[in-house]
Design an enzyme around this catalytic site. Structure first.
Site, PDB file in Angstrom:
ATOM      1  N   GLY A   1       0.248  -1.029  -0.467  1.00 31.26           N
ATOM      2  CA  GLY A   1      -0.494  -0.179   0.050  1.00 31.26           C
ATOM      3  C   GLY A   1       0.870   1.537  -0.295  1.00 31.26           C
ATOM      4  O   GLY A   1       1.982   0.787   0.179  1.00 31.26           O
TER       5      GLY A   1
ATOM      6  N   GLN B   1       3.746  10.011   1.267  1.00 32.26           N
ATOM      7  CA  GLN B   1       4.833   9.074   0.626  1.00 32.26           C
ATOM      8  C   GLN B   1       5.149   9.758  -0.114  1.00 32.26           C
ATOM      9  O   GLN B   1       6.794   9.319  -0.301  1.00 32.26           O
ATOM     10  CB  GLN B   1       4.029   7.417   0.928  1.00 32.26           C
ATOM     11  CG  GLN B   1       3.744   6.418   2.885  1.00 32.26           C
ATOM     12  CD  GLN B   1       3.676   4.994   2.058  1.00 32.26           C
ATOM     13  OE1 GLN B   1       2.874   5.206   2.537  1.00 32.26           O
ATOM     14  NE2 GLN B   1       5.208   4.237   2.676  1.00 32.26           N
TER      15      GLN B   1
ATOM     16  N   HIS C   1      -1.429   7.311   7.834  1.00 34.17           N
ATOM     17  CA  HIS C   1      -0.508   7.511   6.998  1.00 34.17           C
ATOM     18  C   HIS C   1      -0.998   9.051   7.374  1.00 34.17           C
ATOM     19  O   HIS C   1      -0.514  10.293   7.561  1.00 34.17           O
ATOM     20  CB  HIS C   1      -0.509   7.057   6.345  1.00 34.17           C
ATOM     21  CG  HIS C   1       1.091   6.080   5.548  1.00 34.17           C
ATOM     22  ND1 HIS C   1       2.026   6.422   6.231  1.00 34.17           N
ATOM     23  CD2 HIS C   1       1.420   5.399   5.150  1.00 34.17           C
ATOM     24  CE1 HIS C   1       3.197   5.637   6.266  1.00 34.17           C
ATOM     25  NE2 HIS C   1       2.275   4.695   6.371  1.00 34.17           N
TER      26      HIS C   1
ATOM     27  N   CYS D   1       7.061  -1.115   6.289  1.00 33.75           N
ATOM     28  CA  CYS D   1       6.101   0.343   5.585  1.00 33.75           C
ATOM     29  C   CYS D   1       7.493   1.369   4.022  1.00 33.75           C
ATOM     30  O   CYS D   1       8.558   1.147   4.714  1.00 33.75           O
ATOM     31  CB  CYS D   1       6.383   1.822   6.235  1.00 33.75           C
ATOM     32  SG  CYS D   1       5.830   3.086   6.433  1.00 33.75           S
ATOM     33  N   LEU D   2       7.116   1.485   3.284  1.00 29.02           N
ATOM     34  CA  LEU D   2       7.702   2.147   2.481  1.00 29.02           C
ATOM     35  C   LEU D   2       8.830   2.669   2.525  1.00 29.02           C
ATOM     36  O   LEU D   2       9.749   2.916   2.367  1.00 29.02           O
ATOM     37  CB  LEU D   2       7.035   1.944   0.670  1.00 29.02           C
ATOM     38  CG  LEU D   2       6.568   1.266   0.169  1.00 29.02           C
ATOM     39  CD1 LEU D   2       6.497   0.860  -0.735  1.00 29.02           C
ATOM     40  CD2 LEU D   2       7.505  -0.350  -0.331  1.00 29.02           C
TER      41      LEU D   2
ATOM     42  N   HIS E   1      -3.194   0.543   8.473  1.00 23.59           N
ATOM     43  CA  HIS E   1      -1.491   1.685   8.116  1.00 23.59           C
ATOM     44  C   HIS E   1      -1.724   2.546   7.149  1.00 23.59           C
ATOM     45  O   HIS E   1      -1.100   3.154   7.360  1.00 23.59           O
ATOM     46  CB  HIS E   1      -0.928  -0.092   7.393  1.00 23.59           C
ATOM     47  CG  HIS E   1       0.717   0.155   7.451  1.00 23.59           C
ATOM     48  ND1 HIS E   1       1.526  -0.039   7.629  1.00 23.59           N
ATOM     49  CD2 HIS E   1       1.046   1.365   5.947  1.00 23.59           C
ATOM     50  CE1 HIS E   1       2.761   0.767   7.472  1.00 23.59           C
ATOM     51  NE2 HIS E   1       2.260   1.551   6.193  1.00 23.59           N
ATOM     52  N   GLU E   2      -2.503   2.213   6.437  1.00 24.03           N
ATOM     53  CA  GLU E   2      -2.951   3.159   4.968  1.00 24.03           C
ATOM     54  C   GLU E   2      -3.579   4.672   5.648  1.00 24.03           C
ATOM     55  O   GLU E   2      -2.977   5.493   5.495  1.00 24.03           O
ATOM     56  CB  GLU E   2      -2.955   3.325   3.852  1.00 24.03           C
ATOM     57  CG  GLU E   2      -2.411   1.778   3.516  1.00 24.03           C
ATOM     58  CD  GLU E   2      -0.815   2.603   3.265  1.00 24.03           C
ATOM     59  OE1 GLU E   2      -0.387   3.555   2.829  1.00 24.03           O
ATOM     60  OE2 GLU E   2       0.261   1.329   2.845  1.00 24.03           O
TER      61      GLU E   2
HETATM   62 ZN    ZN Z   1       3.146   2.820   5.539  1.00 23.12          ZN
END
Ligand code: ZN
Length: 165
Positions: free
Chosen positions: A46, A51, A135, A89-90, A131-132
């Protein structure tokens, strides 16, 4: 479409509360298309707009079958149960931590044209929703952990999982 640079932990933009998307225009569509390409290249589950440095409430989630969900202005409507598992997480590359999340989550969101819809998911999808959406309020999963997992801990977790099956 273009691949955008993914900002990493320490960048101010990851700690900001994002504003709602109000214009469902070409600019949003380009952002979403770019995010899809960026997510595919990074092989992530995701990606949230902050991000890639855009402080708007938009996220995408890969459902594991070549489908990518686009969630604009997403909100959690209902959640239940519990799951604990490794999360990454990216924006925190190469690291993992054990996070407890609800096992079932129902959300509502708008699509790229502004139409509201509801979606629900269990396990990995439920984890991604949480999670998303976090953010978008300037939070990272690392706030829920006391340490990053070592290679050994991660291996032990997956071994245990295999033995259970
Ligand atoms: Zn993340």
């Amino acid at each position: 479409m273009a691949i955008r640079r993914i900002v990493t932990r320490g960048d101010d933009r990851l700690g900001k509360k994002c504003r709602p998307v109000t214009d469902f225009n070409k600019r949003l569509h380009i952002l979403l298309d770019d995010m899809k390409e960026t997510l595919a290249e990074a092989q992530g589950a995701g990606l949230a707009a902050p991000q890639v440095g855009v402080l708007r409430r938009a996220v995408i989630i890969a459902d594991g079958e070549d489908e990518v969900m686009e969630l604009i202005n997403p909100e959690i409507l209902e959640q239940s149960g519990e799951q604990t598992g490794p999360e990454g997480c990216l924006s925190v590359p190469g690291k993992w931590g054990m996070v407890t999340r609800p096992n079932f989550v129902r959300i509502r969101a708008q699509d790229r044209y502004g139409e509201w819809f509801e979606a629900e998911g269990e396990e990995l999808i439920a984890r991604c929703f949480c999670h998303e959406i976090e953010h978008l309020d300037g939070h990272l999963y690392v706030e829920h952990i006391d340490h990053f997992l070592s290679e050994e801990e991660l291996e032990a977790y997956y071994q245990e999982l295999e033995e259970e099956e």
